[in-house]
Design a protein around this motif. Sequence first.
Motif, PDB file in Angstrom:
ATOM      1  N   UNK A 218       0.778  -1.205  -0.096  1.00 42.03           N
ATOM      2  CA  UNK A 218       0.098   0.055  -0.052  1.00 42.03           C
ATOM      3  C   UNK A 218       0.933   1.092   0.045  1.00 42.03           C
ATOM      4  N   UNK A 219       1.999   1.343   0.875  1.00 44.57           N
ATOM      5  CA  UNK A 219       2.990   2.308   0.658  1.00 44.57           C
ATOM      6  C   UNK A 219       3.241   2.505  -0.614  1.00 44.57           C
ATOM      7  N   UNK A 220       3.806   1.400  -1.351  1.00 44.75           N
ATOM      8  CA  UNK A 220       4.351   1.508  -2.643  1.00 44.75           C
ATOM      9  C   UNK A 220       3.320   2.229  -3.868  1.00 44.75           C
ATOM     10  N   UNK A 221       1.871   1.777  -3.511  1.00 49.22           N
ATOM     11  CA  UNK A 221       0.918   2.333  -4.392  1.00 49.22           C
ATOM     12  C   UNK A 221       0.709   3.811  -4.187  1.00 49.22           C
ATOM     13  N   UNK A 222       0.734   4.333  -2.876  1.00 45.85           N
ATOM     14  CA  UNK A 222       0.772   5.568  -2.747  1.00 45.85           C
ATOM     15  C   UNK A 222       1.964   6.228  -3.508  1.00 45.85           C
ATOM     16  N   UNK A 223       2.917   5.799  -3.113  1.00 49.62           N
ATOM     17  CA  UNK A 223       4.342   6.412  -3.543  1.00 49.62           C
ATOM     18  C   UNK A 223       4.176   6.632  -5.337  1.00 49.62           C
ATOM     19  N   UNK A 244       8.270   0.162  10.660  1.00 54.44           N
ATOM     20  CA  UNK A 244       9.286   0.598  10.027  1.00 54.44           C
ATOM     21  C   UNK A 244       9.984  -0.643   9.573  1.00 54.44           C
ATOM     22  N   UNK A 245      10.012  -1.676  10.282  1.00 51.08           N
ATOM     23  CA  UNK A 245      10.911  -2.826   9.771  1.00 51.08           C
ATOM     24  C   UNK A 245      10.237  -3.451   8.541  1.00 51.08           C
ATOM     25  N   UNK A 246       8.911  -3.535   8.232  1.00 51.35           N
ATOM     26  CA  UNK A 246       8.151  -4.025   7.231  1.00 51.35           C
ATOM     27  C   UNK A 246       8.687  -3.166   5.910  1.00 51.35           C
ATOM     28  N   UNK A 247       8.637  -1.829   6.209  1.00 47.92           N
ATOM     29  CA  UNK A 247       8.873  -0.933   4.933  1.00 47.92           C
ATOM     30  C   UNK A 247      10.375  -1.108   4.681  1.00 47.92           C
TER      31      UNK A 247
END
Length: 336
Positions: A218-223, A244-247
Motif C-alpha cells: 500500500x505504501x508502494x501504491x501511494x508512492x 518501519x521494519x516492514x517498509x
Amino acid sequence: VGLLGAGLAAGILAARRDLLRERWLWLGAGLAVALFLPHVIWQVAHDFPTREFVANAQSGKIVALGPLGFLAAQAGTVGPSAALMALAGFVWLLAAAASRLFRPLGLALALVLAIFAFSPSKPYYFAPAFPLLFAAAGVALEGWTARRAPRWTRRLAVGLAASVLIAAPLAKPLLPVEDYLRYAARLGQQPVSDERHEVGRLPQYFADMHGWRELAAEVGRVAAALPESERARLCVFANNYGQAGAIEHFRRDFRLPPVISGHNNWWLWGPGACTGEVMLILGGDVEDYRPLFASVEAAGQHHSDLGMPYENVTLWLARGPQTPLAEVWPAVRHYD
C-alpha cells in the motif's frame, strides 16, 4: 543478563562460597564483564534508553499480572506438562542433596523469577530459564525413575510427549490459520496479548506475523501515484518499529522510499536524509499532524483481518513542514 549475573552472584555467596577461591570463577566473571562492558558504555552514552524503555513499558504497555498471575502464566508459556517438569527441576536445584554443587543456579533463577513476578513483566521474560530447569528435571527424574518399573516410566514419558504435541500448534504456526482457529477453540483457547492492546482473531504472537507485506504494498501504491518531483523527496514515517521494519524489509520489492521512526532504536538512527517536505505517515491522528504541516490528507488505507487491530491504519500524506524535521525529532521519541 544483568539480573542473571546478579542472581548468580547472590547464589554463589549464599550456597557456594568455596568457589570464590577458584581462579576460574574470577576469570569467567572478568570475561563476562568485558563482554557486557560495551553495552554499559553505550547505555551511558545514550542516557540509559533501556531504563527509560522499561519504565515506559511497565507503566503504559505491559499488562500487570501480579505475582500469582505471573507464575500461573508460566504454564501457558511452555504448557502444563513442561511446566510441571520445570517445577521438578526447580525443586531439585533448590532442595535436593545431590544438587548441592548446582545450588547457585536454582537460587539465581529464584531471584530472577521473584523480580519478574513482583513487577509488571511479560510472562516470556522468564522463558530463557526453562532449558536449564528442563536439564535439572531430567537429572532428577532419571534418578527417581531408575528405581521404578521401566514400563510405568515409559508410559509416563509417552504421556508427557503426547501432551506437548497437543499444545504445539498453540505455540508454533504449524496449522493453516482457519484450522488453527478451530483447533484453539476446541481447546478453549482465546486470543490474548501481553500488552494493553485490543486483539483480533489471532493471539498477538501469531497476529504479528501477518499484514506486513500488504502494508508495504500500500505504501508502494501511494508512492507510485505521486509526481516524480515529490517521489524524490518522499519519506515514510512509521509509528512503530514493526511498521518501519516492514517498509525496510520490502523496500526493494515495491521500490519504497526511505523510512524513519521515533520508536525505540529507530529514533536513535535519526531522520537521516529525510527533510519532511513530503512525508507519508503510517497511522495516528490527523489532528496531531495538521499543526506540523501545511497540508495533510488521507492517501491510503491498510487493513489486515489477521493482524493486530492497531496495525490497521490510515496513510496520511503530509506536505510543507512548519518546523524543520531536525528540530522536531527530539519530540517524536518514544521508547516502549
